[in-house]
Design an enzyme around this catalytic site. Structure first.
Site, PDB file in Angstrom:
ATOM      1  CG  PHE A   1       6.254  -0.988  -7.877  1.00  0.00           C
ATOM      2  CD1 PHE A   1       7.287  -0.070  -8.035  1.00  0.00           C
ATOM      3  CD2 PHE A   1       6.233  -2.117  -8.695  1.00  0.00           C
ATOM      4  CE1 PHE A   1       8.279  -0.262  -8.999  1.00  0.00           C
ATOM      5  CE2 PHE A   1       7.213  -2.324  -9.656  1.00  0.00           C
ATOM      6  CZ  PHE A   1       8.236  -1.399  -9.809  1.00  0.00           C
TER       7      PHE A   1
ATOM      8  CG  ASN B   1      -4.469   0.768  -1.810  1.00  0.00           C
ATOM      9  OD1 ASN B   1      -5.372   1.132  -1.059  1.00  0.00           O
ATOM     10  ND2 ASN B   1      -4.654   0.644  -3.116  1.00  0.00           N
TER      11      ASN B   1
ATOM     12  CG  ASP C   1      15.745   1.942  -6.925  1.00  0.00           C
ATOM     13  OD1 ASP C   1      14.810   1.669  -7.702  1.00  0.00           O
ATOM     14  OD2 ASP C   1      16.607   2.807  -7.179  1.00  0.00           O
TER      15      ASP C   1
ATOM     16  CB  CYS D   1      -1.258   4.895 -13.865  1.00  0.00           C
ATOM     17  SG  CYS D   1       0.506   5.091 -13.557  1.00  0.00           S
TER      18      CYS D   1
ATOM     19  CB  CYS E   1     -11.162  18.049 -17.100  1.00  0.00           C
ATOM     20  SG  CYS E   1     -11.464  17.626 -15.367  1.00  0.00           S
TER      21      CYS E   1
END
Length: 468
Positions: A328, A333, A379, A425, A100
């Site tokens: 991806f 999900n 890919d 991200c 962190c």
């Protein structure tokens, strides 16, 4: 003491000068304070200093740790005037452990800072701002991390076993007795695990441990990486420990393909890990149960993950019967919630580079009664113009790794999606790709950040584009 000294030698190149007084006037994208040498420092006047553990508007005593041509680096060693957003770190290892970097900043201020990081990247690299800033998504801020990798080192000279994360600015390990960021089902057994590992003959051969947990209804899995064959007695000791704490045990003697699950019935012989490792998490808004194995990619903060999926579906504004492409896609999900949104008359196409993950997505679709989702292994950094799934779609979801989706950008015309949601991200690669999306006739309508990695400098974000 010996371990601490070794860690210090690896963590910084201190010039041994006395601490200096600095006024902090900003915060870097990584969360370090920014100061500038004043006229009292002679030829250093105007040179920037990046100060760990310092916040804007603070006056600090700082120890210079590295000096480079264009900037210096330092650690704040005392706070003479503090920022109103400062808080006391809640982890005993903070400042030594590299896990962190922002515990000294209040959590709400952290996520506000991350939104400014995203805004700066979009403005600088894509020359754009969204029509609407979404409120940040906030979930669990402690005990949230359901996946982690801890290093293991046995120091024979001190007869000491270290289990922990890599130390800040070092290749050495921080001995972690308690990690409040880890899922409590892992954290509460760290000391007992360390005691067991120290008793093993193989303690010198174990290099790291990997943990994966599902939601509160699931179990925890531990993978033990060992570089030499492990004795039957050592395996039995680990099996018994994992049984007592209700963990699944996996051993990894070589590469990732050598991971196998063992329990009492497998000794002395072991068997290959089953296709699904018995881990799962729920997505209650979509009446879904997602199964996974310990090696599968899953989000580390499940409370934020649930909100993220719901927001992505909302932003895509899917209608019954539409076709949506999920690039991806991983184990599904997003794909399976998207399938719920478009209904049986709609279609979902999921594409992922890993064949193992597309098989997992197919298994999850079948287990949840979803038959209008198809998955392809591809890919996405290579040419895929002739693939059968390349077609016009109503909506597109992109959730790439940190490197972004640069190669995908050339295919946006072939997809002709009316709406795009991009989950990222890394704000730098998101901003780069945003410029390319806008150049192909899209408008950035919404943007927001998500508190996926609270107390770290990692920025998770979500943006929406609409065909102009």
């Amino acid at each position: 003491m010996a371990r601490q000294q070794r860690q210090r030698r690896g963590s910084a190149q201190s010039n041994n000068a006395s601490p200096i007084t600095l006024t902090i006037n900003g915060l870097t994208h990584e969360g370090r304070g920014v100061a500038v040498y004043d006229e009292t420092h002679g030829d250093k006047q105007g040179k920037k200093i990046f100060v760990n553990f310092a916040l804007p508007d603070e006056i600090v005593m700082a120890q210079i740790t590295h000096s480079k041509k264009s900037f210096d680096e330092a650690d704040a060693v005392s706070i003479m005037k503090d920022c109103q957003d400062r808080q006391a770190p809640f982890c005993q290892h903070y400042g030594v452990c590299g896990g962190c970097s922002l515990q000294h900043l209040q959590a709400d201020a952290q996520i506000t800072h991350k939104q400014s990081v995203l805004a700066n990247h979009l403005a600088h690299h894509a020359k754009v701002a969204p029509d609407v800033w979404r409120p940040p998504l906030v979930g669990d801020r402690v005990a949230y991390r359901t996946k982690a990798r801890l290093g293991v080192r046995y120091l024979a000279r001190d007869d000491e076993l270290i289990v922990g994360f890599r130390a800040r600015s070092s290749n050495f390990l921080t001995d972690v007795a308690d990690c409040p960021i880890l899922d409590v089902r892992i954290n509460e057994h760290l000391q007992a695990l360390k005691d067991i590992l120290k008793q093993l003959t193989a303690k010198t051969d174990i290099t790291h441990l990997e943990f994966a947990a599902g939601d509160e209804h699931s179990q925890v899995a531990m993978i033990v990486r060992h570089i030499k064959p492990m004795s039957r007695a050592d395996q039995a000791a680990l099996v018994e420990f994992c049984r007592s704490v209700e963990w699944q045990l996996y051993l990894q003697p070589k590469g990732a393909d050598s991971v196998h699950r063992i329990d009492a019935k497998d000794l002395p012989n072991t068997q290959t890990v089953p296709p699904v490792g018995g881990l799962f998490y729920h997505l209650p808004d979509f009446d879904l149960v997602m199964e996974c194995s310990p090696l599968d990619f899953t989000q580390v903060n499940l409370s934020v993950n649930c909100q993220m999926i719901k927001l992505a579906c909302e932003l895509l504004d899917l209608q019954e019967g539409e076709c949506v492409l999920d690039l991806f896609c991983g184990l599904g999900n997003f794909s399976l919630p998207l399938a719920r949104m478009v209904g049986q008359s709609g279609q979902v196409i999921g594409v992922e580079g890993s064949t193992q993950m597309t098989k997992r997505a197919e298994m999850n679709a079948a287990a949840n009664g979803i038959h209008h989702a198809k998955f392809y292994a591809q890919d996405l950094t290579q040419d895929f113009s002739d693939e059968p799934w390349v077609q016009d779609v109503d909506a597109l979801l992109i959730d790439p790794p940190r490197a972004g989706a640069l190669e995908v950008m050339a295919y946006l015309g072939k997809f002709n999606a009316k709406r795009i949601v991009y989950v990222s991200c890394d704000p730098a690669t998101l901003a780069r790709d945003t410029a390319l999306i806008i150049a192909q006739g899209y408008r950035l309508t919404h943007a927001g950040v998500m508190d996926m990695f609270c107390h770290t400098s990692h920025v998770e974000s979500i943006v929406r584009f609409e065909k102009s």
